[in-house]
Design an enzyme around this catalytic site. Sequence first.
Site, short mmCIF file in Angstrom:
data_model
loop_
_atom_site.label_atom_id
_atom_site.label_comp_id
_atom_site.label_asym_id
_atom_site.label_seq_id
_atom_site.Cartn_x
_atom_site.Cartn_y
_atom_site.Cartn_z
N LYS A 93 -44.94 -33.80 -47.34
CA LYS A 93 -44.22 -34.60 -46.34
C LYS A 93 -44.81 -33.94 -44.78
O LYS A 93 -44.96 -32.84 -45.06
CB LYS A 93 -42.77 -34.68 -46.55
CG LYS A 93 -42.30 -33.27 -46.19
CD LYS A 93 -40.68 -33.32 -45.84
CE LYS A 93 -40.48 -32.51 -44.79
NZ LYS A 93 -39.28 -32.67 -44.01
N ASP B 133 -40.85 -36.00 -52.33
CA ASP B 133 -39.91 -35.94 -51.33
C ASP B 133 -38.60 -34.97 -52.03
O ASP B 133 -38.29 -34.98 -53.17
CB ASP B 133 -39.04 -37.21 -51.46
CG ASP B 133 -37.84 -37.17 -50.31
OD1 ASP B 133 -36.91 -36.53 -50.34
OD2 ASP B 133 -38.00 -38.11 -49.59
N HIS B 134 -38.74 -33.92 -51.29
CA HIS B 134 -37.92 -32.68 -51.89
C HIS B 134 -36.52 -33.11 -52.41
O HIS B 134 -35.94 -32.30 -53.34
CB HIS B 134 -37.91 -31.48 -50.92
CG HIS B 134 -39.26 -31.27 -50.34
ND1 HIS B 134 -39.61 -31.55 -48.93
CD2 HIS B 134 -40.32 -30.59 -51.05
CE1 HIS B 134 -40.84 -31.30 -48.82
NE2 HIS B 134 -41.29 -30.68 -50.12
N LYS C 58 -33.57 -32.34 -56.36
CA LYS C 58 -32.32 -31.66 -56.28
C LYS C 58 -31.60 -32.22 -57.44
O LYS C 58 -31.55 -33.72 -57.86
CB LYS C 58 -31.64 -31.86 -55.31
CG LYS C 58 -32.19 -31.12 -53.79
CD LYS C 58 -31.15 -31.47 -52.70
CE LYS C 58 -32.11 -31.16 -51.32
NZ LYS C 58 -32.38 -29.63 -51.38
N GLU D 159 -26.88 -30.05 -40.90
CA GLU D 159 -27.16 -28.83 -40.72
C GLU D 159 -26.48 -27.71 -39.84
O GLU D 159 -26.41 -28.42 -38.82
CB GLU D 159 -28.77 -28.64 -40.76
CG GLU D 159 -29.59 -29.12 -41.74
CD GLU D 159 -30.89 -29.25 -41.43
OE1 GLU D 159 -31.73 -28.06 -41.64
OE2 GLU D 159 -31.64 -30.18 -40.96
N ASP E 85 -37.73 -37.06 -38.98
CA ASP E 85 -37.79 -35.91 -39.89
C ASP E 85 -36.88 -36.00 -41.33
O ASP E 85 -37.28 -35.64 -42.18
CB ASP E 85 -37.34 -34.56 -39.38
CG ASP E 85 -37.46 -33.47 -40.01
OD1 ASP E 85 -38.78 -33.41 -40.65
OD2 ASP E 85 -36.60 -32.60 -40.08
N HIS F 161 -35.84 -38.67 -46.79
CA HIS F 161 -34.67 -38.16 -47.57
C HIS F 161 -33.62 -39.20 -47.65
O HIS F 161 -32.85 -39.33 -48.48
CB HIS F 161 -34.28 -36.88 -46.86
CG HIS F 161 -35.34 -35.74 -46.96
ND1 HIS F 161 -36.21 -35.55 -47.80
CD2 HIS F 161 -35.61 -34.98 -46.00
CE1 HIS F 161 -36.87 -34.68 -47.42
NE2 HIS F 161 -36.71 -34.04 -46.40
N LYS G 161 -29.00 -31.48 -36.51
CA LYS G 161 -28.95 -30.16 -36.56
C LYS G 161 -27.83 -29.53 -35.62
O LYS G 161 -27.44 -30.01 -34.75
CB LYS G 161 -30.23 -29.45 -35.84
CG LYS G 161 -31.56 -29.99 -37.04
CD LYS G 161 -32.65 -29.19 -36.83
CE LYS G 161 -33.65 -29.33 -37.56
NZ LYS G 161 -33.42 -28.64 -39.10
N1 LIG Z 1 -43.22 -24.08 -45.57
C1 LIG Z 1 -42.20 -24.65 -46.52
O1 LIG Z 1 -41.13 -24.13 -46.90
C2 LIG Z 1 -42.31 -26.32 -46.34
C3 LIG Z 1 -41.25 -27.28 -46.92
C4 LIG Z 1 -41.43 -28.52 -46.84
C5 LIG Z 1 -42.53 -29.05 -46.62
N2 LIG Z 1 -43.61 -28.33 -46.35
C6 LIG Z 1 -44.77 -29.14 -46.18
O2 LIG Z 1 -46.01 -28.36 -46.80
C7 LIG Z 1 -47.36 -28.41 -46.16
C8 LIG Z 1 -47.88 -27.03 -45.92
O3 LIG Z 1 -46.71 -26.23 -45.15
P1 LIG Z 1 -46.87 -24.63 -45.02
O4 LIG Z 1 -45.58 -24.28 -44.32
O5 LIG Z 1 -47.25 -24.03 -46.21
O6 LIG Z 1 -48.00 -24.71 -43.77
P2 LIG Z 1 -49.10 -23.36 -43.58
O7 LIG Z 1 -48.21 -22.09 -43.71
O8 LIG Z 1 -49.44 -23.59 -42.07
O9 LIG Z 1 -50.06 -23.37 -44.66
C9 LIG Z 1 -51.38 -24.09 -44.54
C10 LIG Z 1 -52.43 -23.05 -44.89
O10 LIG Z 1 -53.64 -24.02 -44.82
C11 LIG Z 1 -54.62 -23.42 -44.09
N3 LIG Z 1 -55.27 -24.10 -43.17
C12 LIG Z 1 -55.21 -24.50 -41.93
N4 LIG Z 1 -56.44 -25.30 -41.39
C13 LIG Z 1 -57.29 -25.14 -42.53
C14 LIG Z 1 -58.66 -25.70 -42.56
N5 LIG Z 1 -59.07 -26.56 -41.51
N6 LIG Z 1 -59.24 -25.31 -43.80
C15 LIG Z 1 -58.56 -24.61 -44.69
N7 LIG Z 1 -57.41 -24.11 -44.53
C16 LIG Z 1 -56.75 -24.24 -43.36
C17 LIG Z 1 -53.63 -22.33 -42.97
O11 LIG Z 1 -54.30 -21.28 -42.71
P3 LIG Z 1 -54.17 -20.42 -41.18
O12 LIG Z 1 -52.94 -19.77 -41.51
O13 LIG Z 1 -55.13 -19.60 -40.98
O14 LIG Z 1 -54.05 -21.73 -40.18
C18 LIG Z 1 -52.40 -22.06 -44.18
O15 LIG Z 1 -52.69 -20.92 -44.76
C19 LIG Z 1 -47.22 -29.19 -44.72
O16 LIG Z 1 -47.26 -30.60 -44.72
C20 LIG Z 1 -45.46 -29.06 -44.65
O17 LIG Z 1 -44.82 -30.17 -43.87
C21 LIG Z 1 -43.58 -27.04 -46.16
#
Ligand SMILES: NC(=O)c1ccc[n+]([C@@H]2O[C@H](COP(=O)([O-])OP(=O)(O)OC[C@H]3O[C@@H](n4cnc5c(N)ncnc54)[C@H](OP(=O)(O)O)[C@@H]3O)[C@@H](O)[C@H]2O)c1
Length: 501
Positions: free
Chosen positions: A158, A187-188, A192, A226, A245, A250, A350
């Site tokens: 998402k 959708d997380h 649940k 939250e 958001d 959700h 929030k």
């Molecule tokens: N984190 C969570 O808990 C969470 C929860 C719900 C939903 N999401 C969703 O999940 C998705 C990922 O989230 P995330 O938090 O894991 O993001 P993130 O930490 O930014 O991870 C994305 C990864 O992709 C890499 N990347 C960025 N641009 C790139 C490119 N052009 N080519 C190759 N690799 C590339 C990034 O490297 P760099 O670090 O070098 O930029 C990073 O390692 C998003 O859509 C977010 O909305 C995340």
Amino acid sequence: METPIRKAEPCVMVIFGAGGDLTKRKLIPALCNLITSKLLPEQFAVIGVGNNDLNTETFRAQLSDDIKKFASCPVTPELWDWFRKRLYFIRGDFDNPATYQLLKDQTAAVQKELNVPANHLYYLAVAPRFFGKVVQQLGAAGLAQEENGHWRRVVIEKPFGRDLESAKALNAEIKKVLAENQIYRIDHYLGKETVQNIMIFRFGNGIFEPIWNRRYIDHVQITAAETVGVELRGGYYDTAGALRDMVPNHLFQLVSLTAMEPPISFQADAVRDEQAKALHAIQVPTPEEVLTIAVRGQYGEGIVDGARVAAYRAEPNVTPDSSTETFAGLKLKIDNWRWADVPFYLRTGKSLAARATEIAIQFKRAPFQLFRDTPVEALETNRLVLHIQPEEGLSLRFGAKVPGPIMHMGPVEMKFNYVDYFGRTPSTGYERLIYDGMIGDATLFQRADMVEAGWSVINPILDVWKALPPRAFPNYAAGSWGPKEADDLLARDGRHWRVIT
Ligand SMILES: NC(=O)c1ccc[n+]([C@@H]2O[C@H](COP(=O)([O-])OP(=O)(O)OC[C@H]3O[C@@H](n4cnc5c(N)ncnc54)[C@H](OP(=O)(O)O)[C@@H]3O)[C@@H](O)[C@H]2O)c1
């Protein structure tokens, strides 16, 4: 007799963005939990893709450290040893076709080495701007095509679009490459247990459905509150806001599960047909109606859980004069026979007073005020609350006689708590969704028409709010229950929000 365990189908799971936050915090721990539950087959591997300075060896080493921090259940050395050698990494940019050639070679090599059939689950743990691009590149490299009985499925994180137009454009872009049954829009909330339980509760019991309609229900309140502020997500959140958001994804999932008609089976499309119908029945507000059915707020400084917290505008990566809402409240009408004249009130925000996600079904008063001339004239009405987080369970409020010589009635609550009955099964919330992706069950994933139906309702609100910037932000103190306008929204109908403690 116990149901035999159906293992996931042998496959290679390819995680785009595997060097990122989601992978280490959720996906790898969820896979470990699936291994513990004996739901992953022997023929399984994970290939991570990303531009990070990693290779298979360093990826394995890094995750070996991360899992110690992020595992939600104990990971035994045997389990990790089994899993570790099934982890691979290829370094490459998502925009570069060469990355997909490398991926093609790597999947072929892994399939051969571990005797895995050519089933691929692609998980796009990447920023939304890459969703379309990665799918397009998978198609160009011939990695998305299903052939010889092997499946190719894509799980998309998402947010799916930021308004109706962008959601439609993204659907059109990915559908050039994938058939709808290959697309798993996550959708997380649907991961649940209590959300999944809504269907069981409604349709697996005989006693609730007969009263689940306008004859007995006065209104429905859905809250996703939250206590935390935007934390480190200010950069993203300031461009999104509470409405985008939380609501079209959700909260609309909760609305559709509460409002839907019984499906003819629990097959994915039977369930999603009914959810889509419920979403299509939500009245799309006119611009004039937006002014009366939607309220917004932004937190100023205040006290949350006894600690003073900063105003939204002072949070990191938030513009100092931001007009982004951190609270949204809505009154929805569902135009069908079941729900005519039964408003659904939604609120999310929030830095609120309590952390709680719940659906409160408020029943109508008893038709006859039998106790009119006694001290119990103000009878409480029946209310059923489906608690989604942090508490998981349900509670039913009804009136009972207070012991004593005077006819005095008071509200009492009957409670069911998941942990009391089933114990605690710590999970990341991703296990079921990943497993379903591997067995090809899309019930808990959003279909294109559901996503677009959700955005259709939200779009006029986004438009009006954009055209009329808020004049009085911040308009609620952190640690309160949101702006006064949210109370007014219900007060105008002679109602009030349920007090959540
Ligand atoms: N984190 C969570 O808990 C969470 C929860 C719900 C939903 N999401 C969703 O999940 C998705 C990922 O989230 P995330 O938090 O894991 O993001 P993130 O930490 O930014 O991870 C994305 C990864 O992709 C890499 N990347 C960025 N641009 C790139 C490119 N052009 N080519 C190759 N690799 C590339 C990034 O490297 P760099 O670090 O070098 O930029 C990073 O390692 C998003 O859509 C977010 O909305 C995340």
